[in-house]
Design a protein around this motif. Structure first.
Motif, PDB file in Angstrom:
ATOM      1  N   HIS A 189      -4.209   2.220   1.241  1.00 33.56           N
ATOM      2  CA  HIS A 189      -3.128   2.510   0.666  1.00 33.56           C
ATOM      3  C   HIS A 189      -2.037   2.971   1.808  1.00 33.56           C
ATOM      4  CE1 HIS A 189      -1.904   2.881  -3.578  1.00 33.56           C
ATOM      5  NE2 HIS A 189      -0.672   2.594  -3.262  1.00 33.56           N
ATOM      6  N   THR A 190      -0.771   3.032   1.382  1.00 26.79           N
ATOM      7  CA  THR A 190       0.187   3.491   2.341  1.00 26.79           C
ATOM      8  C   THR A 190       1.024   4.935   1.699  1.00 26.79           C
ATOM      9  OG1 THR A 190       2.075   2.258   1.529  1.00 26.79           O
ATOM     10  CG2 THR A 190       0.959   1.378   3.452  1.00 26.79           C
ATOM     11  N   ALA A 191       1.025   5.971   2.615  1.00 22.05           N
ATOM     12  CA  ALA A 191       1.773   6.935   1.959  1.00 22.05           C
ATOM     13  C   ALA A 191       3.111   6.920   1.410  1.00 22.05           C
ATOM     14  CB  ALA A 191       1.718   8.143   3.030  1.00 22.05           C
ATOM     15  N   GLU A 192       3.929   6.013   1.998  1.00 23.88           N
ATOM     16  CA  GLU A 192       5.229   5.629   1.371  1.00 23.88           C
ATOM     17  C   GLU A 192       5.510   4.585   0.356  1.00 23.88           C
ATOM     18  OE1 GLU A 192       7.670   5.364   4.818  1.00 23.88           O
ATOM     19  OE2 GLU A 192       7.003   3.183   5.111  1.00 23.88           O
ATOM     20  N   ASP A 193       4.404   4.293   0.023  1.00 28.10           N
ATOM     21  CA  ASP A 193       4.339   3.326  -1.342  1.00 28.10           C
ATOM     22  C   ASP A 193       5.120   3.800  -2.449  1.00 28.10           C
ATOM     23  OD1 ASP A 193       3.834   1.365  -3.432  1.00 28.10           O
ATOM     24  OD2 ASP A 193       1.760   0.876  -2.526  1.00 28.10           O
ATOM     25  N   GLY A 194       6.298   3.201  -2.810  1.00 24.42           N
ATOM     26  CA  GLY A 194       7.163   3.739  -3.760  1.00 24.42           C
ATOM     27  C   GLY A 194       6.885   3.071  -5.203  1.00 24.42           C
ATOM     28  N   SER A 195       6.061   2.041  -5.093  1.00 25.61           N
ATOM     29  CA  SER A 195       5.882   1.460  -6.177  1.00 25.61           C
ATOM     30  C   SER A 195       4.475   1.949  -6.957  1.00 25.61           C
ATOM     31  CB  SER A 195       5.929  -0.197  -6.185  1.00 25.61           C
ATOM     32  OG  SER A 195       7.093  -0.478  -5.631  1.00 25.61           O
ATOM     33  N   VAL A 196       3.332   2.003  -6.239  1.00 27.53           N
ATOM     34  CA  VAL A 196       2.205   2.186  -6.666  1.00 27.53           C
ATOM     35  C   VAL A 196       1.709   3.616  -6.082  1.00 27.53           C
ATOM     36  CG1 VAL A 196      -0.170   1.759  -7.171  1.00 27.53           C
ATOM     37  CG2 VAL A 196       1.495  -0.225  -7.260  1.00 27.53           C
ATOM     38  N   PRO A 197       1.850   4.759  -6.338  1.00 23.79           N
ATOM     39  CA  PRO A 197       1.841   5.976  -5.562  1.00 23.79           C
ATOM     40  C   PRO A 197       0.253   5.991  -4.999  1.00 23.79           C
ATOM     41  CG  PRO A 197       2.737   6.552  -7.700  1.00 23.79           C
ATOM     42  CD  PRO A 197       2.373   5.009  -7.726  1.00 23.79           C
ATOM     43  N   PRO A 198       0.150   6.542  -3.756  1.00 22.95           N
ATOM     44  CA  PRO A 198      -1.106   6.630  -3.110  1.00 22.95           C
ATOM     45  C   PRO A 198      -2.205   7.622  -3.761  1.00 22.95           C
ATOM     46  CG  PRO A 198       0.558   7.862  -1.878  1.00 22.95           C
ATOM     47  CD  PRO A 198       1.185   7.030  -2.862  1.00 22.95           C
ATOM     48  N   GLN A 199      -1.736   8.311  -4.834  1.00 21.35           N
ATOM     49  CA  GLN A 199      -2.292   9.196  -5.813  1.00 21.35           C
ATOM     50  C   GLN A 199      -3.507   8.163  -6.459  1.00 21.35           C
ATOM     51  OE1 GLN A 199       0.830   9.748  -5.567  1.00 21.35           O
ATOM     52  NE2 GLN A 199       1.186  11.894  -5.715  1.00 21.35           N
ATOM     53  N   ASN A 200      -2.896   7.165  -6.636  1.00 24.80           N
ATOM     54  CA  ASN A 200      -4.223   6.093  -7.283  1.00 24.80           C
ATOM     55  C   ASN A 200      -5.518   5.918  -6.389  1.00 24.80           C
ATOM     56  OD1 ASN A 200      -3.023   4.017  -9.734  1.00 24.80           O
ATOM     57  ND2 ASN A 200      -1.323   4.574  -8.573  1.00 24.80           N
TER      58      ASN A 200
END
Length: 254
Positions: A189-200
């Protein structure tokens, strides 16, 4: 075509073509990877399909891009498609089958890893007698959860009128369905993913760790959602190399 006749749940999506696999073979490969492009269960993003299959081919790994069903469809239809694809590739003789998916395709990838079945030994169809359990799964900036950190569009497109149904939300939230028999995973994942948060991805990693399942997790600092191969976005651009190393370590090469 994946199915010898009418695919299950076709009555809910009569205008969609039958699901199919696009083959990218690799000579001598013992393993195959099913590639599931993302697209919020509304479409399949081209840059997350064929280019990824070619990347795997370059490392001697066979790949198959799955044209799975999307909305409007029954919520079980995409899962039925990927489970069938796993069985078909097993029947074709591949020793190992993995599933790799992006975003909503990552949700489908995760579902295949936690909602598999052992097959029907009494089926007249030889493929249906085989297990649908993948030998590994690779969720890429995946919509792991249909709960707090979900992508709203993916949830609405997959679950339709059931988008607020707790039973369906739980069923398609992979972190709630991991067991001791879930296959190993490569997660990124990427930390700055604004559509699907990395918490997933973090939720999935915790669930795997709680069950003692082997996994590799990468949270790259930079990169927007949907970056695909991310060839111009280091360090996320290294995910393909890391992923192929993971697959080769599990016997997917020649």
């Amino acid at each position: 075509m994946l199915w010898p006749g009418t695919a299950p749940y076709s009555e809910y999506s009569p205008d969609q073509p039958q699901p199919s696999l696009k083959a990218f073979p690799a000579e001598g490969a013992r393993g195959a990877v099913i590639v599931l492009p993302g697209g919020a269960y509304a479409y399949k993003a081209p840059h997350e399909g064929d280019p990824v299959a070619r990347m795997l081919n370059a490392q001697g790994i066979a790949a198959f891009v799955l044209d799975y069903r999307v909305a409007p469809c029954h919520c079980e239809a995409p899962l039925a498609d990927v489970k069938r694809a796993v069985r078909v590739l097993r029947l074709a003789g591949y020793e190992k089958v993995a599933v790799l998916g992006f975003s909503a395709g990552g949700n489908l990838c995760c579902a295949s890893a936690v909602l598999w079945d052992k097959g029907d030994p009494d089926s007249d169809d030889p493929a249906e007698r085989l297990s649908s359990r993948p030998d590994a799964f690779i969720p890429c900036y995946a919509v792991v959860s249909m709960g707090r950190y979900t992508h709203t569009g993916s949830r609405e497109n997959l679950l339709g009128a059931g988008k607020d149904d707790p039973r369906l939300i739980s069923r398609f939230s992979a972190e709630l369905n991991v067991t001791d028999e879930t296959p190993p995973a490569f997660i990124w994942h990427t930390a700055e993913d604004g559509s699907v948060p990395p918490q997933n991805s973090l939720l999935l990693a915790k669930a795997l760790a709680d069950h003692g399942i082997l996994f590799e997790l990468h949270i790259y600092p930079r990169g927007h959602h949907g970056i695909g191969l991310s060839s111009e976005l280091p360090p996320a651009s290294g995910w393909g190399t890391d992923c192929c190393r993971f697959l080769l370590s599990y016997g997917f090469g020649a």
